[in-house]
Structures are given as structure tokens and as C-alpha cells.
Write an enzyme that holds these catalytic residues in place. Structure first.
Site, short mmCIF file in Angstrom:
data_model
loop_
_atom_site.label_atom_id
_atom_site.label_comp_id
_atom_site.label_asym_id
_atom_site.label_seq_id
_atom_site.Cartn_x
_atom_site.Cartn_y
_atom_site.Cartn_z
N ARG A 1 -11.88 16.04 -33.88
CA ARG A 1 -11.33 17.06 -33.15
C ARG A 1 -11.65 18.23 -33.86
NH1 ARG A 1 -8.96 14.96 -28.27
NH2 ARG A 1 -11.10 15.00 -27.96
N LYS B 1 0.77 7.85 -23.78
CA LYS B 1 1.33 8.14 -24.92
C LYS B 1 2.75 7.77 -24.98
CE LYS B 1 -2.80 10.61 -24.29
NZ LYS B 1 -3.48 10.70 -23.16
N TYR C 1 0.87 -1.14 0.06
CA TYR C 1 0.08 0.12 -0.04
C TYR C 1 0.94 1.22 -0.28
CZ TYR C 1 -3.72 3.31 0.75
OH TYR C 1 -4.88 4.11 0.53
N ASP D 1 2.59 20.52 -20.30
CA ASP D 1 2.06 19.06 -20.43
C ASP D 1 3.07 18.34 -21.36
OD1 ASP D 1 0.54 17.20 -21.58
OD2 ASP D 1 -1.18 18.28 -21.83
N PHE E 1 -6.20 21.99 -24.44
CA PHE E 1 -6.44 20.64 -24.45
C PHE E 1 -7.82 20.33 -23.64
CE2 PHE E 1 -6.54 16.10 -23.46
CZ PHE E 1 -6.54 15.52 -24.84
N THR E 2 -8.77 19.38 -24.26
CA THR E 2 -10.03 19.32 -23.56
C THR E 2 -9.99 18.89 -22.13
OG1 THR E 2 -9.98 16.90 -24.12
CG2 THR E 2 -10.71 17.95 -25.69
N PHE F 1 -17.89 15.14 -26.26
CA PHE F 1 -17.40 14.53 -27.58
C PHE F 1 -17.39 12.85 -27.03
CE2 PHE F 1 -13.25 13.79 -25.90
CZ PHE F 1 -13.01 14.85 -24.90
N1 F0G Z 1 -2.55 16.21 -22.35
C1 F0G Z 1 -2.52 15.80 -23.76
C2 F0G Z 1 -2.08 16.57 -24.66
C3 F0G Z 1 -3.37 14.84 -23.91
O1 F0G Z 1 -3.47 14.49 -25.24
C4 F0G Z 1 -4.06 14.03 -22.74
C5 F0G Z 1 -4.98 12.93 -23.35
C6 F0G Z 1 -4.14 14.54 -21.63
C7 F0G Z 1 -3.30 15.55 -21.45
C8 F0G Z 1 -5.19 13.70 -20.63
O2 F0G Z 1 -4.02 12.63 -20.34
O3 F0G Z 1 -6.14 10.62 -21.14
O4 F0G Z 1 -4.23 10.13 -19.29
O5 F0G Z 1 -6.18 11.74 -18.80
N2 F0G Z 1 -5.27 12.65 -24.68
C9 F0G Z 1 -5.86 11.44 -25.02
C10 F0G Z 1 -6.33 11.59 -26.53
C11 F0G Z 1 -7.27 11.14 -24.36
O6 F0G Z 1 -6.58 10.60 -27.22
O7 F0G Z 1 -5.47 12.33 -27.18
P1 F0G Z 1 -5.32 11.21 -20.16
#
Ligand code: F0G
Length: 499
Positions: A406, A282, A96, A239, A148-149, A473
Site C-alpha cells: 500500500r 469486510k 430472479y 464508505d 481508496f483505490t 497494483f
Molecule cells: N472501500 C474500502 C475502504 C475498501 O477497503 C474496499 C476494498 C472497497 C471500498 C471496495 O470494495 O473490494 O468489495 O469492491 N478493499 C479491499 C482491500 C480490496 O483489500 O482492502 P470491494
């Protein structure tokens, strides 16, 4: 593989060294691995796919993966792990607290990225959540090189608002510039002048910029942003999700870096920031995992305390020990020059094939994906008829290939006015998972897109029939518009289908 066809002719004056150099430049590269285990794919008929996309509300996120042939929805958590990483999974220390794997991860982050403090999180958005809550106060402004979303949503939920400071060319799919992810320093200066540095808790820098088409930021621009922010005492949060891919572009495109390793470039990039949010899903070649990395001890203390509330103890942050081990090993694999060259080379291969057939994509080709320009692909649709959503759905029907919208759907609504954002970019992302698909899969993908391009005038748009509150989305549902209501089709020149 990419071949260099413009070879200098062989002449009598060439020395053996010249001849050897010439043959080296001509030779194709290949992936620096071989395949040990395979996963069978499902083949479906067009009729089955029509039914599947209808059931999914014309949203590729809602398809079942068993109904997908080539899955280019995302490069997130979809990469193939190496035998080393799988071996690391068996070495999970599932304690843990104080898991050995956490210390491996911490050491790997310190040596590759250079940040002394590391808080694991279940994925990237977990890290975004923590840093947004710690640093943003209601009314604050967070400038960044395109939104970014999830990043923007966490900033907004913490009471901040996002301001875009990316160069204008990032919004132009046809501007062939090497660093379209750069910050426009004049835009950043204007935000500082307008709101005052005390209302800017940090600037977010994306490397590469996902929503701009996977476009990189240059080292010079990172240095300049760092200088400017330092003058006002404003932090920079990187990021770092695809920063290794960005480092490759710096090596490949920026004068003075050709002889540096990707690892060296990555380390220098990070040196211009005060911390980083990371989705390990990624660059780092794992199926789950992320972290928040920091230079300041007092912010680390706050993050360490907050992570317990939302993710788990600060030595696991929502991850199993084995996941942290796989990510630690993934860091070392991700920064290998041969790996990243092949990864980006594969994306470039697909992009060049589409460009050769006159298919509109974002140029230059980005790091993790090829982006179809839905505005130019389906010019008979207005943005409110969701051209990118339409194109992604239709590509699935055409060949069982799953891509991601996108554009206007991803951009969501302004939280203050409730109105739709209307982004300039209306794109379909063909995202290439790392070490997963072969060149033949990419050939099939390109051929399906070419077939779709030939019948593009027949494709009607969509209307949204269900809209969730957050990050719409992922779960929004659509239905096709009636074809008769379409404007006259645009008659762009036919494809040149020569190879
Ligand atoms: N920042 C970037 C540039 C991303 O592309 C993503 C996720 C995140 C942050 C968030 O990370 O998904 O691990 O919580 N991108 C995915 C995509 C979802 O399909 O581009 P996460």
C-alpha cells in the site's frame, strides 16, 4: 491475549466488589466462538517460495493461494462465516426477482445502518460505480478523508477528481493519535471556497480509513463535517465498509461512548450521512456482496434503474439469494460488542508484538491490519525502488506469509499528468481476516518479520517491468534490482528480541 499487568495491589481495605473488579480487569479475553471446521494449509520450502514469487513477478497478488501459508493479503471476502450464516446459505430463495433474502437484507441494513433504501451490488466497487455515475458530472470535485483505490477510480471515470481532506497526521506513521482518520475541516472549507459547493456532488467519508492504516474517524468529527456540509447543501456518502470497526474505536477512545453499544454508535455514525457504499466482504463477514444504501428516494430511483444495467435486478444486484441471506445474518453478528472486541484485539496483539521488538509499524495499530512502515524498514531504498512491494515479496519468501503493498504502486498515476503519485505512506499491510487465524499464526508471522528485519540491509529493491492501465497494483510485474547498485545500508539498532 492482551493482559493488563499494572494491577492495583490487593489490600485489606478492598471490598468483595473491588476484588471482583480487579480480577475482571486482569483476565484475558478470548474469541467468542469455537472452531467447527478446518482448512489444511500448505507448507513450502524457501526454494519453492523463491520460485513462486519470481513466477508471480514479485507481486503477491499474482501468487497462487495454494503456495501461501498464512494469507494476510486482505480481510476482503476472506473471513470465516458462522454456522448460522452457512445455515442461511441453505435458505437461498433463488428467484430472479423479489427474493425473500433481499427483504431480509433490506431490513438488516435499515435496522443496523438506518438507511431506508438499499440496492444490493456484487461488492463494494459496484456501489461506488453506481453512486459515482449518478452524482458526479465532468469537472466535479469529490473531497474525501484519503483516497481508496477503487473509490477514486470510479470518481475519476465519472469525470470527477478527488481531493484529500484528511488531517495531516494521517500521513505520519509515528503520530500516536486516537482519530487519524479525521477530516481537516479547514481543508474541506478551502475546497468549498475554491471550487464552489455546486461543483462538489458529495464528500466521501471513509470509516475506518484503509490507506491511512485502518485509522478511525471520531463521532465529533463526523458531526462537524455534517454541520459544515449541511450549510452548503453538500451530501455525505459514507464508505461503511469497516464502519463497525470504527464504531469500536469510538467506544474505546472517544469520551462519552464507553457505555454505548457498538450497534448504537454505528447507527449514530450513519445518521450524519446521506448514503453509504458498502463492501460486505469486510465487516459483514461474507465472501461476496455489497450494497448502496440511500436516504433520498429520487437517488434511489436512479440507482435502482442503473443497477439493472451493470449488476442485475434491484432485488439481487449481482448476488445469489443465499449470498444476501449470509450478509443479512452477518450484519447482526458484526455489531456484537464481543465479536468486534476480539477482532480488533487480535490485530492489536500482532501490532504490539512487533512494536515490542522495535519493528516500524503505523501507530496506533489500526482496525483491520497492522501496517509495516517500509520507508523505515528498508531505508536504503528510494520510493521509486518500491520498498513496500519489495518488503511484501520478501516476507513471502521468508515465511510463506502473504501481505499487500500500500504505497507508490497502489497510488498509481495522476490521470491528467500521467506522473506517478508519490504518497507519503509507503506501507505493507498485514491484513487479518476475521475469525480465521489463531494467535499462534500471528506469533509465527511476527517472528518471520523479526527475522526479515534482522537481514533488511541485504534486501535489494525492484523495478516495474509491466504496468496495467487500471489499478496497476493488482497485476503489475517486477524484477529485482542488482544489489551492487544499493546505497550504504542504514545501521539502525538491532532488535531487542526479548519477549
Ligand atoms: N472501500 C474500502 C475502504 C475498501 O477497503 C474496499 C476494498 C472497497 C471500498 C471496495 O470494495 O473490494 O468489495 O469492491 N478493499 C479491499 C482491500 C480490496 O483489500 O482492502 P470491494
Amino acid at each position: 491475549m492482551k493482559r493488563t499487568n499494572e494491577q492495583a495491589p490487593i489490600t485489606a481495605e478492598m471490598s468483595p466488589a473491588d476484588l471482583s473488579r480487579r480480577s475482571r480487569t486482569r483476565r484475558s479475553w478470548a474469541e467468542p466462538y469455537k472452531i467447527k471446521m478446518v482448512e489444511p494449509l500448505t507448507m513450502t520450502s524457501p526454494a519453492q517460495r523463491r520460485q513462486a514469487i519470481e513466477e508471480a513477478g514479485y507481486n503477491t497478488f499474482l501468487l497462487k493461494s495454494k503456495d501461501v501459508y498464512i494469507d494476510l493479503l486482505t480481510d476482503s471476502g476472506t473471513s470465516a462465516m458462522s454456522d448460522r450464516q452457512w445455515a442461511g446459505m441453505m435458505m437461498g430463495d433463488e428467484a430472479y426477482s423479489g427474493s425473500e433474502n433481499f427483504f431480509h437484507l433490506e431490513e438488516a441494513v435499515r435496522s443496523a445502518y438506518g438507511y431506508p433504501y438499499v440496492v444490493p451490488t456484487h461488492q463494494g466497487r459496484g456501489a461506488e460505480h453506481l453512486i459515482s455515475r449518478i452524482l458526479i458530472k465532468p469537472g466535479d470535485v469529490v473531497p474525501g478523508n484519503m483516497y481508496f483505490t477503487t473509490t477514486r477510480l470510479h470518481q475519476e471515470l465519472a469525470g470527477g477528481s478527488f481531493v484529500d481532506i484528511i488531517v495531516d497526521e494521517a500521513h505520519d506513521t509515528m503520530a500516536r493519535l486516537p482519530f487519524k482518520g479525521n477530516v481537516d475541516l479547514a481543508k474541506l472549507q478551502r475546497v468549498i471556497d475554491d471550487v464552489g459547493p455546486e461543483r462538489i456532488p458529495y464528500v466521501t467519508i471513509g470509516a475506518t480509513v484503509n490507506m491511512a492504516g485502518g485509522q478511525p474517524i471520531s463521532m465529533q468529527n463526523l458531526r462537524d463535517v455534517h454541520q459544515l456540509c449541511k450549510r452548503y447543501g453538500i451530501r455525505i456518502i459514507l464508505d461503511a465498509t469497516r464502519a463497525v470497526e470504527n464504531a469500536w474505536f469510538i467506544k474505546d477512545r472517544e469520551p462519552g461512548f464507553a457505555d454505548h453499544t457498538v450497534a448504537e454508535i454505528l447507527f449514530e455514525m450513519c445518521s450524519y450521512s446521506d448514503g453509504a457504499t458498502m463492501s460486505g466482504k469486510k465487516d459483514l463477514l461474507v465472501n461476496i456482496g455489497g450494497f448502496l444504501a440511500l436516504r433520498e428516494e429520487d437517488i434511489y430511483d436512479q440507482a435502482r434503474s442503473l443497477v439493472v444495467v451493470y449488476e442485475g435486478m434491484h432485488t439481487y444486484g449481482g448476488l445469489a439469494g443465499r449470498d444476501m441471506e449470509a450478509m443479512a445474518i452477518g450484519i447482526a453478528e458484526a455489531v456484537q460488542d464481543d465479536h468486534i472486541k476480539a477482532r480488533i484485539g487480535q490485530v492489536e496483539y500482532l501490532g504490539q508484538k512487533l512494536l515490542g521488538w522495535g519493528i516500524p509499524i503505523v501507530e496506533p495499530v489500526g482496525g483491520h491490519a497492522v501496517y509495516l512502515d517500509a520507508r523505515r524498514f528498508l531505508p536504503h531504498l528510494t520510493q521509486d525502488q518500491f520498498p513496500a512491494q519489495t518488503l511484501a515479496a520478501e516476507l513471502y519468501v521468508e515465511g510463506g506469509i502473504r501481505a499487500m503493498e500500500r504505497g507508490i504502486v497502489s497510488a498509481g498515476r495522476d490521470p491528467n499528468t500521467g506522473k506517478n503519485h508519490h504518497p507519503k505512506l509507503e506501507l505493507v499491510r498485514l491484513t487479518i481476516p476475521r475469525r480465521v487465524y489463531t494467535q499462534a499464526h500471528l506469533d509465527v508471522t511476527a517472528e518471520c518479520i523479526a527475522d526479515l528485519y534482522e537481514r533488511r540491509h541485504t534486501i535489494p529493491g525492484l523495478e516495474m517491468v509491466y504496468e496495467p492501465k487500471y489499478l496497476r497494483f493488482f497485476q503489475a510485474r517486477f524484477q529485482p534490482l542488482v544489489l551492487e547498485t544499493l546505497a550504504t545500508p542504514d545501521l539502525t539498532p538491532e532488535l531487542a528480541l526479548a519477549d
